[in-house]
Design a protein around this motif. Sequence first.
Motif, PDB file in Angstrom:
ATOM      1  N   ALA A  90       0.855  -1.190   0.000  1.00 12.78           N
ATOM      2  CA  ALA A  90       0.000   0.000   0.000  1.00 12.78           C
ATOM      3  C   ALA A  90       0.884   1.231   0.000  1.00 12.78           C
ATOM      4  N   ILE A  91       0.342   2.339  -0.494  1.00  9.07           N
ATOM      5  CA  ILE A  91       1.074   3.592  -0.586  1.00  9.07           C
ATOM      6  C   ILE A  91       0.096   4.746  -0.467  1.00  9.07           C
ATOM      7  N   ARG A  92       0.536   5.835   0.131  1.00  6.94           N
ATOM      8  CA  ARG A  92      -0.294   7.053   0.161  1.00  6.94           C
ATOM      9  C   ARG A  92      -0.322   7.685  -1.228  1.00  6.94           C
ATOM     10  N   ARG A  93      -1.457   8.236  -1.588  1.00  5.46           N
ATOM     11  CA  ARG A  93      -1.614   8.785  -2.932  1.00  5.46           C
ATOM     12  C   ARG A  93      -0.686   9.972  -3.171  1.00  5.46           C
ATOM     13  N   ASP A  94      -0.482  10.845  -2.174  1.00  2.31           N
ATOM     14  CA  ASP A  94       0.389  11.989  -2.387  1.00  2.31           C
ATOM     15  C   ASP A  94       1.828  11.552  -2.640  1.00  2.31           C
ATOM     16  N   VAL A  95       2.235  10.440  -2.028  1.00  5.70           N
ATOM     17  CA  VAL A  95       3.567   9.892  -2.291  1.00  5.70           C
ATOM     18  C   VAL A  95       3.613   9.256  -3.679  1.00  5.70           C
ATOM     19  N   ALA A  96       2.570   8.521  -4.043  1.00  9.21           N
ATOM     20  CA  ALA A  96       2.541   7.848  -5.346  1.00  9.21           C
ATOM     21  C   ALA A  96       2.623   8.846  -6.492  1.00  9.21           C
ATOM     22  N   GLN A  97       1.997  10.000  -6.340  1.00  6.11           N
ATOM     23  CA  GLN A  97       2.021  10.990  -7.411  1.00  6.11           C
ATOM     24  C   GLN A  97       3.430  11.453  -7.742  1.00  6.11           C
ATOM     25  N   VAL A  98       4.312  11.476  -6.750  1.00  7.63           N
ATOM     26  CA  VAL A  98       5.682  11.924  -6.977  1.00  7.63           C
ATOM     27  C   VAL A  98       6.631  10.758  -7.223  1.00  7.63           C
ATOM     28  N   LEU A  99       6.359   9.610  -6.598  1.00  9.95           N
ATOM     29  CA  LEU A  99       7.272   8.468  -6.699  1.00  9.95           C
ATOM     30  C   LEU A  99       7.105   7.681  -7.992  1.00  9.95           C
ATOM     31  N   LEU A 100       5.869   7.447  -8.429  1.00  4.69           N
ATOM     32  CA  LEU A 100       5.630   6.580  -9.581  1.00  4.69           C
ATOM     33  C   LEU A 100       6.293   7.073 -10.866  1.00  4.69           C
ATOM     34  N   PRO A 101       6.366   8.386 -11.146  1.00 11.98           N
ATOM     35  CA  PRO A 101       7.068   8.807 -12.369  1.00 11.98           C
ATOM     36  C   PRO A 101       8.544   8.446 -12.387  1.00 11.98           C
ATOM     37  N   LEU A 102       9.135   8.146 -11.220  1.00 15.49           N
ATOM     38  CA  LEU A 102      10.544   7.781 -11.170  1.00 15.49           C
ATOM     39  C   LEU A 102      10.771   6.290 -11.393  1.00 15.49           C
ATOM     40  N   VAL A 103       9.702   5.493 -11.318  1.00 13.89           N
ATOM     41  CA  VAL A 103       9.811   4.038 -11.462  1.00 13.89           C
ATOM     42  C   VAL A 103       9.661   3.677 -12.941  1.00 13.89           C
ATOM     43  N   GLU A 104      10.675   3.010 -13.488  1.00 18.86           N
ATOM     44  CA  GLU A 104      10.684   2.695 -14.920  1.00 18.86           C
ATOM     45  C   GLU A 104      10.085   1.326 -15.239  1.00 18.86           C
ATOM     46  N   ASP A 105      10.256   0.343 -14.365  1.00 18.81           N
ATOM     47  CA  ASP A 105       9.858  -1.011 -14.692  1.00 18.81           C
ATOM     48  C   ASP A 105       8.338  -1.122 -14.810  1.00 18.81           C
ATOM     49  N   THR A 106       7.894  -1.971 -15.737  1.00 21.71           N
ATOM     50  CA  THR A 106       6.460  -2.192 -15.939  1.00 21.71           C
ATOM     51  C   THR A 106       6.047  -3.624 -15.647  1.00 21.71           C
ATOM     52  N   GLY A 107       6.983  -4.441 -15.153  1.00 20.78           N
ATOM     53  CA  GLY A 107       6.680  -5.833 -14.889  1.00 20.78           C
ATOM     54  C   GLY A 107       6.750  -6.172 -13.415  1.00 20.78           C
ATOM     55  N   TRP A 108       7.365  -7.315 -13.101  1.00 20.82           N
ATOM     56  CA  TRP A 108       7.410  -7.806 -11.728  1.00 20.82           C
ATOM     57  C   TRP A 108       8.416  -7.058 -10.866  1.00 20.82           C
ATOM     58  N   PHE A 109       9.389  -6.395 -11.468  1.00 16.90           N
ATOM     59  CA  PHE A 109      10.392  -5.652 -10.702  1.00 16.90           C
ATOM     60  C   PHE A 109       9.855  -4.303 -10.223  1.00 16.90           C
ATOM     61  N   PHE A 110       8.652  -3.956 -10.646  1.00 10.86           N
ATOM     62  CA  PHE A 110       8.045  -2.670 -10.277  1.00 10.86           C
ATOM     63  C   PHE A 110       8.045  -2.471  -8.763  1.00 10.86           C
ATOM     64  N   ASP A 111       7.651  -3.488  -8.006  1.00 16.95           N
ATOM     65  CA  ASP A 111       7.582  -3.375  -6.545  1.00 16.95           C
ATOM     66  C   ASP A 111       8.941  -3.055  -5.955  1.00 16.95           C
ATOM     67  N   THR A 112       9.954  -3.821  -6.369  1.00 19.93           N
ATOM     68  CA  THR A 112      11.289  -3.644  -5.820  1.00 19.93           C
ATOM     69  C   THR A 112      11.835  -2.256  -6.120  1.00 19.93           C
ATOM     70  N   GLU A 113      11.698  -1.817  -7.342  1.00 21.38           N
ATOM     71  CA  GLU A 113      12.208  -0.495  -7.716  1.00 21.38           C
ATOM     72  C   GLU A 113      11.515   0.603  -6.916  1.00 21.38           C
ATOM     73  N   MET A 114      10.211   0.490  -6.755  1.00 20.68           N
ATOM     74  CA  MET A 114       9.470   1.486  -5.990  1.00 20.68           C
ATOM     75  C   MET A 114       9.957   1.537  -4.533  1.00 20.68           C
ATOM     76  N   LEU A 115      10.169   0.382  -3.928  1.00 17.76           N
ATOM     77  CA  LEU A 115      10.602   0.338  -2.531  1.00 17.76           C
ATOM     78  C   LEU A 115      12.024   0.855  -2.373  1.00 17.76           C
ATOM     79  N   VAL A 116      12.920   0.499  -3.280  1.00 11.72           N
ATOM     80  CA  VAL A 116      14.310   0.956  -3.177  1.00 11.72           C
ATOM     81  C   VAL A 116      14.389   2.472  -3.294  1.00 11.72           C
TER      82      VAL A 116
END
Length: 502
Positions: free
Chosen positions: A185-211
Amino acid sequence: MRTDSSPGTLPAREHLPAAGAGTPVLDVVIPVYNEEKDLQPCVRRLHEHLARTFPYAFRITIADNASTDTTPQVAARLGAELAEVRSFRLEQKGRGRALRTVWSASDAPVLAYMDVDLSTDLNALLPLVAPLISGHSDLAIGSRLARSSRVVRGAKREFISRSYNLILRGSLQARFSDAQCGFKAIRRDVAQVLLPLVEDTGWFFDTEMLVLAERAGLRIHEVPVDWVDDPDSTVHIVKTATDDLKGVWRVGRALATGSLPLDRLARPFGDDPRDRDLAGVPRGLARQLVGFCVVGALSTLFYLLLYSGFRTFCGSQIANALALLVSAVANTAANRRLTFGVRGRGGAVRHQAQGLVVFGIGLVLTSGSLAALNAATDGAAHSTELAVLIAANLAATVLRFLLFRAWVFPDRQDEAQPQHQPHTQAHMQPNVQARMQPNVQAHNQAHNQAHTQAHTQPPSQARPSTVVAAHPPAADTSGPYGHPPLPHRPTAPAPTDPRDPR
């Protein structure tokens, strides 16, 4: 995290406020691909659990990413039967792509996802999102590797999961325990800024977001979960592992080069206004001292190795100058990135130029020490030269840290303070100012802005701006403790469930 840009992009975390009904507090996304058999029982079970136990309004979103069976029809039928369920269709595969698309378009202040097999016990869902609702954390993950977790799965998957997390700890210095659990789970205000930095579109998406979130200093809450492996899982282990290793290499290289603008995710230190601007208290001094000492020790060893190498074919003064020059460039780059947290290429040339000035001061100290040694003793031993250089470098190190902190890498937040702030402080007693209430601080901020505009804008523009700022409307539009809110700041509706004790 300090950078050349102004930190504090994200506002201070706060408990999600209760507002009017309509917008759900929680949006649970279920990414699916060809899950026509498991989708309906999964969604009905999840819906029943949320309706029975969750005290806020919720939504369940089925994210169908390019299914080729009857999954879209099943999702549409569930959306028509259950008011809290909706379906979303993507024409391209990829769990990360599905989550990014749905999360980016959602209006719920808390966003979550779980796998369609519901391997994770649903009793962990409320503990997962509660820290995000309360404002305690930015992200939350379920962990199958916590001490109190209870997991049922085969030895093969257990080995792969633990090996993958060990790789993350060794290569990316990840401190979270379980990157692959499909329960986050993630707060929406954080997702709005964090998700544009995450490049992966597959299974590595979770790991990249957390790192990225962890490196930016965001708070990740871990919840021990009970988890039962799905023997019918369609995940291709070898391909997924290969893609994950490629992702680890890509993210590690980006972090090493400082190409990720993680300063966008900076938050204020605390929620209390007394934690914000403490006059005369240096920020991060202890951490900077530790980082500077580590970099200095490595730079000294590097310098001595260079000096010993150069000394084999040139004199002591030339060897000292060359070794000090090379080590100074490396020292400035390391301190810029590791000690003072400056990322990106902006200002790098200026920082190196200022570092060369500091290098010149160190050169004077070390060269003067060598000259004094040669004047006092003819043909001094190589070990004696090294001892003198070490002593001179220790003295130069102290001066280098002071110059780095005060001149080369000053705290940019100090420069961003309003020029008219002392004017407001002069009208308040110190003990009252230290504990002022949020509404007073918001009013003073508006007054400062009006005072500044009155002195900087033309007379034709200063008067209307001053009137508006000095007399704000009755409705409080400021953010927490007088800070302006982000655009699209998520608001949570008032609980409509009759079971809510409020």
